[in-house]
Design an enzyme around this catalytic site. Sequence first.
Site, PDB file in Angstrom:
ATOM      1  N   HIS A   1       0.867  -1.172   0.000  1.00 33.53           N
ATOM      2  CA  HIS A   1       0.000   0.000   0.000  1.00 33.53           C
ATOM      3  C   HIS A   1       0.903   1.221   0.000  1.00 33.53           C
ATOM      4  O   HIS A   1       1.811   1.338   0.821  1.00 33.53           O
ATOM      5  CB  HIS A   1      -0.915   0.016   1.230  1.00 33.53           C
ATOM      6  CG  HIS A   1      -2.054   0.967   1.117  1.00 33.53           C
ATOM      7  ND1 HIS A   1      -1.884   2.346   1.148  1.00 33.53           N
ATOM      8  CD2 HIS A   1      -3.396   0.770   0.963  1.00 33.53           C
ATOM      9  CE1 HIS A   1      -3.062   2.934   1.023  1.00 33.53           C
ATOM     10  NE2 HIS A   1      -3.986   2.011   0.909  1.00 33.53           N
TER      11      HIS A   1
ATOM     12  N   ASP B   1      -7.108  -5.511   1.697  1.00 33.66           N
ATOM     13  CA  ASP B   1      -7.805  -6.342   0.711  1.00 33.66           C
ATOM     14  C   ASP B   1      -7.531  -7.822   0.947  1.00 33.66           C
ATOM     15  O   ASP B   1      -8.420  -8.665   0.780  1.00 33.66           O
ATOM     16  CB  ASP B   1      -7.386  -5.950  -0.706  1.00 33.66           C
ATOM     17  CG  ASP B   1      -7.772  -4.528  -1.047  1.00 33.66           C
ATOM     18  OD1 ASP B   1      -8.929  -4.168  -0.775  1.00 33.66           O
ATOM     19  OD2 ASP B   1      -6.925  -3.783  -1.554  1.00 33.66           O
TER      20      ASP B   1
END
Length: 411
Positions: free
Chosen positions: A303, A351
């Site tokens: 990320h 996720d």
Amino acid sequence: MTDQPADRERLTTREAAERLGVKPETVYAYVSRGQLTSRRDPGGRGSTFDAKEVDALVRRGRREPAAGGDVTQRIRTGITLIDKDRYYYRGVDATELARRYHYEEIADWLWTGTLRAGVRFTAPPEPLAAARSAVAALPGHSGSTDRLRVAAIAAAAADPLRFDLGREAVLGCARSLIPTLVDALPVAGREHRGEGRLAWRLWARLTAERPDETALHALDMALSLLIDHDLAASTLAVRVAASARAHPYAVVSAGLGALDGPLHGAASGLAHRMLAEVLERGSAAPVVADHLRAGRRVPGLGHRLYPAQDPRAEALFDVLATLPAARPALAAAREVEATTARQMELHANVDLALAVLSVSSGMPAEAGETVFAVARTAGWIAHALEEYEERPLRMRPSGQYTGPRPPRPLP
């Protein structure tokens, strides 16, 4: 009051309010505080205001540069701070909030600044009936984001008061819209009403498996962790819509539109399919190798805002580790992370954590996207409430024209 030159432009109360981005009553409050001067219209149709004086007040209250500046780089928000691999809702550690409180409690606190223990959101009958009818009319292959967008639009059409952008009206809309989105989705199994919590109702729309309290806590925590994450693509779309004074349903529809893509809301579905394949093949190595050979990123890893670990993933992994049914999927996720780390240092993101929840609970691949969209609706409303307090239509950057220079002959 001093007479103004006859050639100065005069504005009616409504026109002055629109230019200032406030209600007509606020215009008169400015007059009472000496910030504006008014003059009776000769025709007796109310007060008028000097346009230049109104524009000067607009400039004094403006936070962003004039139109054409890069306003998207200067959006001030008091909702979420991301700092040093942690993130905070209004200065409070978001993961700690998610561990201690339910989704509805955190959402309501984010909007109002007051924590109301045990608060529950309820869908009103008429908007819910309209949303359910619209969702039922969609083709069977429709995705969850399709259903949520249609539900939001149908609920809006059933609410004649949707154009009221007063703070209390927007809060009332928010508390009814989120449960309407959830309750409009088709039920996958037996509906569990337990205490009326949103997580109970959403679970029944994601899987036919019967949950225990720990599983419901994991889903509720996922919702809480995903409420907001600063100016993500969908949130920026929401702020643009709110800047144009779109009503809350339309604002949420804008967010759902931006969410519907593999790089944002649908990312957890890719991670779900990858985890399912790892469990089927019994090893992460060949699955990771297939992704790399095809030139694809390994889903659920990395990320850009968190060089180290995504705090949302770690918080959700902690809860999932207490679920016996989630342990195989959690082990597969950790193996994917470890296998990839041999070549590049990438950590699991939220996720991948959502994928562990969906795979282990018998949910479809798009379940994570549904959780993401429902959760983020609360954050979108929080940003809309902020934007409604700003100068309207401020989200107007100038394009950098790269076409042929005029004049050009007619085609």
